[in-house]
Design a protein around this motif. Structure first.
Motif, PDB file in Angstrom:
ATOM      1  N   ALA A 114      18.671  16.026  64.486  1.00  9.24           N
ATOM      2  CA  ALA A 114      18.465  15.932  63.157  1.00  9.24           C
ATOM      3  C   ALA A 114      20.870  16.966  62.671  1.00  9.24           C
ATOM      4  CB  ALA A 114      18.242  17.346  62.677  1.00  9.24           C
ATOM      5  N   VAL A 115      21.155  16.710  62.254  1.00 10.33           N
ATOM      6  CA  VAL A 115      22.066  17.257  61.485  1.00 10.33           C
ATOM      7  C   VAL A 115      21.813  17.662  59.699  1.00 10.33           C
ATOM      8  CG1 VAL A 115      23.115  15.391  59.754  1.00 10.33           C
ATOM      9  CG2 VAL A 115      24.709  17.044  60.717  1.00 10.33           C
ATOM     10  N   SER A 116      21.993  19.268  59.764  1.00  4.48           N
ATOM     11  CA  SER A 116      21.723  19.394  58.578  1.00  4.48           C
ATOM     12  C   SER A 116      23.409  21.097  58.804  1.00  4.48           C
ATOM     13  CB  SER A 116      20.945  20.842  58.675  1.00  4.48           C
ATOM     14  OG  SER A 116      20.219  20.860  57.634  1.00  4.48           O
ATOM     15  N   GLY A 117      23.161  20.772  56.988  1.00  5.79           N
ATOM     16  CA  GLY A 117      24.281  21.474  56.752  1.00  5.79           C
ATOM     17  C   GLY A 117      23.969  22.965  55.460  1.00  5.79           C
ATOM     18  N   ASN A 118      25.336  23.400  54.692  1.00 10.56           N
ATOM     19  CA  ASN A 118      25.010  23.983  53.288  1.00 10.56           C
ATOM     20  C   ASN A 118      25.950  24.354  52.780  1.00 10.56           C
ATOM     21  OD1 ASN A 118      25.861  26.964  53.456  1.00 10.56           O
ATOM     22  ND2 ASN A 118      25.568  26.039  55.864  1.00 10.56           N
ATOM     23  N   LEU A 119      25.903  24.437  51.583  1.00 10.97           N
ATOM     24  CA  LEU A 119      26.731  24.673  50.892  1.00 10.97           C
ATOM     25  C   LEU A 119      27.315  25.716  49.985  1.00 10.97           C
ATOM     26  CD1 LEU A 119      26.815  21.336  48.926  1.00 10.97           C
ATOM     27  CD2 LEU A 119      27.911  21.474  50.433  1.00 10.97           C
ATOM     28  N   VAL A 154      19.437  23.969  68.546  1.00 10.52           N
ATOM     29  CA  VAL A 154      20.160  24.006  67.305  1.00 10.52           C
ATOM     30  C   VAL A 154      21.487  24.411  67.862  1.00 10.52           C
ATOM     31  CG1 VAL A 154      20.854  24.270  65.416  1.00 10.52           C
ATOM     32  CG2 VAL A 154      18.155  24.374  66.207  1.00 10.52           C
ATOM     33  N   TYR A 155      22.642  23.713  67.567  1.00  5.78           N
ATOM     34  CA  TYR A 155      23.460  24.455  67.712  1.00  5.78           C
ATOM     35  C   TYR A 155      24.653  24.117  66.131  1.00  5.78           C
ATOM     36  CZ  TYR A 155      29.105  24.233  68.969  1.00  5.78           C
ATOM     37  OH  TYR A 155      30.337  23.915  69.136  1.00  5.78           O
ATOM     38  N   SER A 156      25.359  26.150  66.591  1.00  7.64           N
ATOM     39  CA  SER A 156      25.414  25.764  64.382  1.00  7.64           C
ATOM     40  C   SER A 156      27.385  26.002  64.824  1.00  7.64           C
ATOM     41  CB  SER A 156      24.899  27.367  64.614  1.00  7.64           C
ATOM     42  OG  SER A 156      25.339  28.144  63.089  1.00  7.64           O
ATOM     43  N   THR A 157      27.405  25.264  64.130  1.00  8.74           N
ATOM     44  CA  THR A 157      28.603  25.473  63.956  1.00  8.74           C
ATOM     45  C   THR A 157      29.448  26.399  62.225  1.00  8.74           C
ATOM     46  OG1 THR A 157      29.121  23.020  63.601  1.00  8.74           O
ATOM     47  CG2 THR A 157      29.225  24.311  65.620  1.00  8.74           C
ATOM     48  N   GLN A 191      33.685  29.995  55.048  1.00  7.06           N
ATOM     49  CA  GLN A 191      34.023  31.499  54.721  1.00  7.06           C
ATOM     50  C   GLN A 191      32.201  31.750  54.855  1.00  7.06           C
ATOM     51  OE1 GLN A 191      35.214  33.166  51.772  1.00  7.06           O
ATOM     52  NE2 GLN A 191      33.835  35.457  52.448  1.00  7.06           N
ATOM     53  N   LYS A 192      31.373  30.402  54.211  1.00  8.02           N
ATOM     54  CA  LYS A 192      29.235  30.511  54.146  1.00  8.02           C
ATOM     55  C   LYS A 192      29.192  29.207  53.878  1.00  8.02           C
ATOM     56  CE  LYS A 192      29.794  34.139  50.279  1.00  8.02           C
ATOM     57  NZ  LYS A 192      29.664  34.764  49.041  1.00  8.02           N
ATOM     58  N   SER A 193      29.690  28.555  54.609  1.00  8.36           N
ATOM     59  CA  SER A 193      29.291  27.412  55.041  1.00  8.36           C
ATOM     60  C   SER A 193      28.915  26.557  56.467  1.00  8.36           C
ATOM     61  CB  SER A 193      30.469  26.076  54.760  1.00  8.36           C
ATOM     62  OG  SER A 193      30.700  26.313  52.871  1.00  8.36           O
ATOM     63  N   PHE A 194      28.531  26.281  57.143  1.00  9.40           N
ATOM     64  CA  PHE A 194      27.637  25.534  57.999  1.00  9.40           C
ATOM     65  C   PHE A 194      27.018  24.396  58.530  1.00  9.40           C
ATOM     66  CE2 PHE A 194      27.383  30.693  58.364  1.00  9.40           C
ATOM     67  CZ  PHE A 194      27.415  30.795  60.033  1.00  9.40           C
ATOM     68  N   ILE A 195      27.736  23.424  59.326  1.00  9.42           N
ATOM     69  CA  ILE A 195      27.151  21.918  60.081  1.00  9.42           C
ATOM     70  C   ILE A 195      26.185  22.716  61.392  1.00  9.42           C
ATOM     71  CG2 ILE A 195      27.271  19.963  60.721  1.00  9.42           C
ATOM     72  CD1 ILE A 195      29.465  19.445  58.634  1.00  9.42           C
ATOM     73  N   ASN A 196      24.792  22.155  61.363  1.00  6.37           N
ATOM     74  CA  ASN A 196      24.038  22.827  62.049  1.00  6.37           C
ATOM     75  C   ASN A 196      23.526  21.495  63.020  1.00  6.37           C
ATOM     76  OD1 ASN A 196      24.726  24.826  62.456  1.00  6.37           O
ATOM     77  ND2 ASN A 196      22.384  25.443  60.908  1.00  6.37           N
ATOM     78  N   PHE A 197      23.149  21.536  64.369  1.00  4.66           N
ATOM     79  CA  PHE A 197      23.021  19.768  64.958  1.00  4.66           C
ATOM     80  C   PHE A 197      21.620  20.091  66.122  1.00  4.66           C
ATOM     81  CE2 PHE A 197      27.666  19.652  64.583  1.00  4.66           C
ATOM     82  CZ  PHE A 197      27.631  18.107  63.858  1.00  4.66           C
ATOM     83  N   GLY A 198      20.740  19.827  65.672  1.00 10.67           N
ATOM     84  CA  GLY A 198      19.886  20.003  66.633  1.00 10.67           C
ATOM     85  C   GLY A 198      18.683  18.719  67.001  1.00 10.67           C
TER      86      GLY A 198
END
Length: 532
Positions: A227-232, A103-106, A110-117
């Motif tokens: 996969a691509v995944s992120g959070n709010l 997983v590559y995490s970016t 401040q509280k949000s990320f977009i990750n690629f796996g």
């Protein structure tokens, strides 16, 4: 010793250019093992709401959104069968390469990320040896083929036997048709051109006193997930996975029957299935209370759209006194299969930094497996070839009778007595896929029947999996070990039962003796990971 070799003519099925597959053969490719990283397996797979493990990429990809650091991992181990005996190239203990991914995490806020796996894992390991034996009270595999010929026409589950231009016995739709019946299988061809024709020009069958079957299944289904995944704001996590699969299945079996006289029969069958498929998975994880780590997850997986090729080489040796008659048949064809939709719901909760609890429920209705007939294809404006298909309605109706909806329950717990050591335990239950009274139907007018080269089937019961695990972290490295024990019982039958009804002139019954079989396996799995 006199030997007579009968080779299958490819032109025999020239009129049957479209292809499909049979219910029990399709079912071998459906469903998945509990496999992935040792942490995921050690917790029984119950991490679809907890997340932060690469193995959730294929179930709930929203779990990839909980990574806060980039990570790579690799897993492998041993798969061990606890019963049965080694046969052919099948071994009770096998090495297995099970997973590699990262997983590559970016950070995007401040509280949000977009990750690629990306992750590869072995979705299904076919390494399994099946041994079955029992007595028979006059019924036999060749009697099944004989009865189909006596039925005389396709519409009642049989065929009309006639000679082709090469003098071979062929099963036609009825006495007036020159079309090969869809109920005329490869195993029927072998028997009707070796054992059933008598020297006096009459047809007959041999009664059997008992049977044995040994089969070695080998190979795997490999899953390649992107996969691509992120959070709010660390409250809502969303994920999407595109998955590709490659199929490598091989089964070799030897089926023997002893006859009432001094003779017997040996049928050897080697079948391969290869191909590829793809699917899409979408998931979400929500923390409903900002101050609480409690999480709720939900996900849906599309059907896997498989494009497959199956091939077989089948031989029959008929021993009659001091004379052997040997026949061979071989074929290869393409077909499509669509698996059902899968739906999942999960819960996860952590207490401090020392306890994690997970629970997952999944549902997949395998009676909706869609066997597809290849209709041909066309070229577009750019010269690209596209193949079209349509449902095999007859075989799909049989699938609805044999297979049913399956529920999977996953429970897992992780406890950390100290900050860098984790102890894990899990339970994974998969309900039965097969109706206990179901059987393979050799009288279905389908290409799945026409290309069949074996008559046996097994109705497997529920699967119970028990798991244990331990993990150790040193600096940026983690080492995890898991043990899994999987137990499953089944009822094996060498061929389907035939009991005549008032609507047919055939009076002979052919009833098989079933045998209890087991598929009990143990797995040792080691994962090495690095966080950066």
């Amino acid at each position: 010793m006199k030997s007579k070799y009968i080779f299958f003519a490819v032109s025999l099925f020239a009129a049957l250019s479209a292809n499909a597959q049979e219910t029990y053969e399709n079912a071998k490719l459906a469903g998945e093992d509990l496999n992935g990283t040792a942490r995921y397996v050690g917790m029984g797979g119950a991490m679809e709401a907890l997340g932060a493990d690469i193995s959730t990429i294929g179930t709930n990809p929203a779990g990839i959104g909980l990574f806060r650091h980039s990570n790579v991992s690799i897993s492998g181990g041993l798969l061990m069968q606890s019963d049965g005996k080694d046969f052919s190239n099948g071994k009770k203990t096998n090495l297995s390469f099970d997973q590699i991914g990262g997983v590559y995490s970016t950070r995007t806020g401040q509280k949000s990320f977009i990750n690629f796996g990306f992750n590869y894992h072995k979705g299904k390991n076919f390494d399994y040896i099946l041994n079955a034996a029992n007595s028979l009270d006059g019924s036999s595999q060749n009697k099944q083929s004989y009865i189909k010929g006596m039925l005389g026409e396709q519409k009642v589950g049989g065929f009309n036997v006639g000679k082709n231009k090469d003098g071979q016995n062929i099963g036609y739709v009825d006495a007036k048709s020159s079309d090969v019946a869809y109920t005329w299988s490869q195993i029927d061809y072998l028997y009707w051109n070796s054992l059933i024709p008598g020297s006096n020009g009459l047809y007959n069958y041999e009664k059997a006193t008992g049977y044995t079957l040994d089969r070695a299944h080998t190979g795997y289904i490999g899953n390649y997930d992107f996969a691509v995944s992120g959070n709010l704001n660390d409250r809502v996590y969303l994920g999407l996975t595109f998955g590709m699969k490659d199929v490598h299945y091989k089964g070799y079996s030897e089926y023997r029957e002893d006859f009432n006289n001094t003779g017997g029969v040996l049928v050897s069958d080697e079948r391969k299935v290869t191909g590829s498929g793809f699917d899409i998975t979408a998931g979400v994880i929500v923390r409903p209370v900002a101050e609480s780590p409690f999480r709720i997850g939900a996900y849906v997986k599309s059907p896997t759209w498989y494009d497959l090729t199956t091939s077989n080489v089948t031989g029959l040796v008929y021993v009659q006194g001091t004379t052997n008659k040997v026949s061979y048949v071989s074929n290869s064809y393409d077909f499509k299969m669509w698996t059902p939709w899968k739906f999942g719901f999960s819960l996860g909760h952590t207490i401090g930094n020392y306890l994690a609890l997970g629970a997952t429920y999944e549902y997949e209705n395998f009676s909706n497996i869609n066997s597809r007939v290849n209709d041909g294809g066309y070229y577009n404006y750019y010269g690209e070839y596209y193949e079209t298909s349509s449902p095999d309605k007859t075989m799909n109706n049989h699938t609805k009778e044999v297979l049913k909806g399956v529920s999977t329950l996953k429970l897992g717990v992780e406890y950390k007595p100290v900050s860098n050591v984790a102890l894990r335990m899990g339970y994974n239950y998969v309900s039965a896929m097969y109706d206990k009274d179901a059987q393979k139907d050799p009288g279905i007018a389908s290409l799945g029947t026409a290309y069949a080269s074996a008559t046996d089937y097994t109705n497997w019961s529920a699967i119970n999996r028990f798991t244990l695990g331990v993990g150790y972290q040193v600096k940026n490295f983690n080492i995890d070990l898991a043990y899994q024990y999987s137990a499953q019982n089944g009822s094996f039958a060498p061929f389907s039962n035939f009991i005549p009804s008032g609507r047919t002139t055939v009076t002979e019954s052919n009833v098989a003796t079933t045998t209890d079989v087991k598929n009990n396996r143990s797995q040792l799995l080691l994962t090495v990971g690095y966080r950066f």
